[in-house]
Motif scaffolding. Structure first.
Motif, short mmCIF file in Angstrom:
data_model
loop_
_atom_site.label_atom_id
_atom_site.label_comp_id
_atom_site.label_asym_id
_atom_site.label_seq_id
_atom_site.Cartn_x
_atom_site.Cartn_y
_atom_site.Cartn_z
N ASN A 1 30.39 88.28 -96.15
CA ASN A 1 30.29 87.34 -95.04
C ASN A 1 28.87 86.84 -94.82
O ASN A 1 28.62 86.04 -93.92
CB ASN A 1 30.79 87.99 -93.74
CG ASN A 1 32.28 88.20 -93.76
OD1 ASN A 1 33.00 87.49 -94.45
ND2 ASN A 1 32.74 89.18 -93.00
N SER A 2 27.94 87.31 -95.61
CA SER A 2 26.53 86.95 -95.42
C SER A 2 26.07 85.94 -96.46
O SER A 2 26.57 85.90 -97.58
CB SER A 2 25.64 88.19 -95.55
OG SER A 2 25.92 89.12 -94.55
N ILE A 3 25.07 85.16 -96.07
CA ILE A 3 24.37 84.28 -96.99
C ILE A 3 22.98 84.87 -97.18
O ILE A 3 22.25 85.09 -96.23
CB ILE A 3 24.24 82.84 -96.44
CG1 ILE A 3 25.60 82.25 -96.08
CG2 ILE A 3 23.50 81.94 -97.43
CD1 ILE A 3 26.50 81.97 -97.25
N CYS A 4 22.64 85.16 -98.44
CA CYS A 4 21.34 85.74 -98.76
C CYS A 4 20.45 84.66 -99.35
O CYS A 4 20.90 83.85 -100.17
CB CYS A 4 21.49 86.87 -99.77
SG CYS A 4 22.43 88.27 -99.13
N TYR A 5 19.19 84.65 -98.94
CA TYR A 5 18.22 83.67 -99.42
C TYR A 5 17.13 84.36 -100.21
O TYR A 5 16.78 85.50 -99.94
CB TYR A 5 17.57 82.92 -98.24
CG TYR A 5 18.46 81.84 -97.69
CD1 TYR A 5 18.35 80.53 -98.15
CD2 TYR A 5 19.42 82.13 -96.74
CE1 TYR A 5 19.18 79.54 -97.66
CE2 TYR A 5 20.25 81.14 -96.24
CZ TYR A 5 20.12 79.84 -96.70
OH TYR A 5 20.92 78.86 -96.22
N ARG A 6 16.60 83.63 -101.18
CA ARG A 6 15.49 84.10 -102.00
C ARG A 6 14.57 82.92 -102.30
O ARG A 6 15.01 81.77 -102.32
CB ARG A 6 15.98 84.75 -103.28
CG ARG A 6 16.58 83.78 -104.26
CD ARG A 6 17.24 84.47 -105.45
NE ARG A 6 17.83 83.51 -106.36
CZ ARG A 6 18.94 82.81 -106.12
NH1 ARG A 6 19.61 82.99 -104.99
NH2 ARG A 6 19.42 81.94 -106.99
N LEU A 7 13.33 83.23 -102.55
CA LEU A 7 12.33 82.24 -102.92
C LEU A 7 12.53 81.92 -104.40
O LEU A 7 12.55 82.83 -105.22
CB LEU A 7 10.94 82.82 -102.67
CG LEU A 7 9.75 81.92 -102.88
CD1 LEU A 7 9.76 80.77 -101.88
CD2 LEU A 7 8.47 82.71 -102.72
N VAL A 8 12.70 80.65 -104.75
CA VAL A 8 12.86 80.28 -106.15
C VAL A 8 11.67 79.47 -106.67
O VAL A 8 11.50 79.35 -107.87
CB VAL A 8 14.18 79.51 -106.42
CG1 VAL A 8 15.36 80.42 -106.22
CG2 VAL A 8 14.28 78.26 -105.61
N ASP A 9 10.87 78.93 -105.79
CA ASP A 9 9.69 78.19 -106.22
C ASP A 9 8.49 79.13 -106.12
O ASP A 9 7.95 79.37 -105.04
CB ASP A 9 9.48 76.95 -105.35
CG ASP A 9 8.44 76.02 -105.94
OD1 ASP A 9 7.46 76.53 -106.52
OD2 ASP A 9 8.61 74.80 -105.83
#
Length: 143
Positions: free
Chosen positions: A107-115
């Protein structure tokens, strides 16, 4: 006035399309001093990138992602003491430029740095801020 920049590549900034391990690298490129003067379109695109980054909440979110590699929206919201919906809105602005990416985990949206250039830009910015506060310009050991 430059049009809406949808990604760092759309900004017309040379050398911003390299990817490795899912992230853009700031690898070996010509020095800024050796490049031709930015065109008005490139300068407008770069200004648009800086406008998106020139937000204290977004900077704090990016710093949290640098520290943890990847976080769900709820944990990011707790880290910056904001509501998850407000954090999601800020993350969407960063995702629109291709600076962060997301994935669903249950149920979660996980974010990560891609730049990965943003990581070094943040490090340089913190260094410049600390130098400014310490009056460290033109001294050994400064940025």
């Amino acid at each position: 006035m430059a049009g809406k920049v949808r990604s760092v590549r759309d900004a017309g900034v040379p050398g911003t399309d390299r990817r490795s391990s899912g992230g853009r690298l700031c690898g070996s490129r010509p020095s800024l001093a050796s490049r031709p003067l930015l065109s008005p379109v490139q300068a407008g695109g770069l200004a648009a990138v800086f406008r998106v980054l020139a937000n204290p909440t977004r900077i704090r979110l990016l710093h949290a992602l640098v520290r943890a590699d990847e976080l769900p929206v709820g944990q990011l919201a707790a880290a910056v003491t904001m509501k998850p919906q407000a954090v999601s809105n800020q993350l969407q602005r960063l995702a629109d430029l291709g600076i962060v990416a997301s994935r669903r985990e249950g149920n979660s949206i996980c974010y990560r740095l891609v730049d990965l250039c943003v990581r070094s830009l943040l490090e340089q910015g913190v260094c410049l801020m600390e130098e400014s506060l310490a009056g460290c310009r033109d001294q050994e050991g400064c940025c």
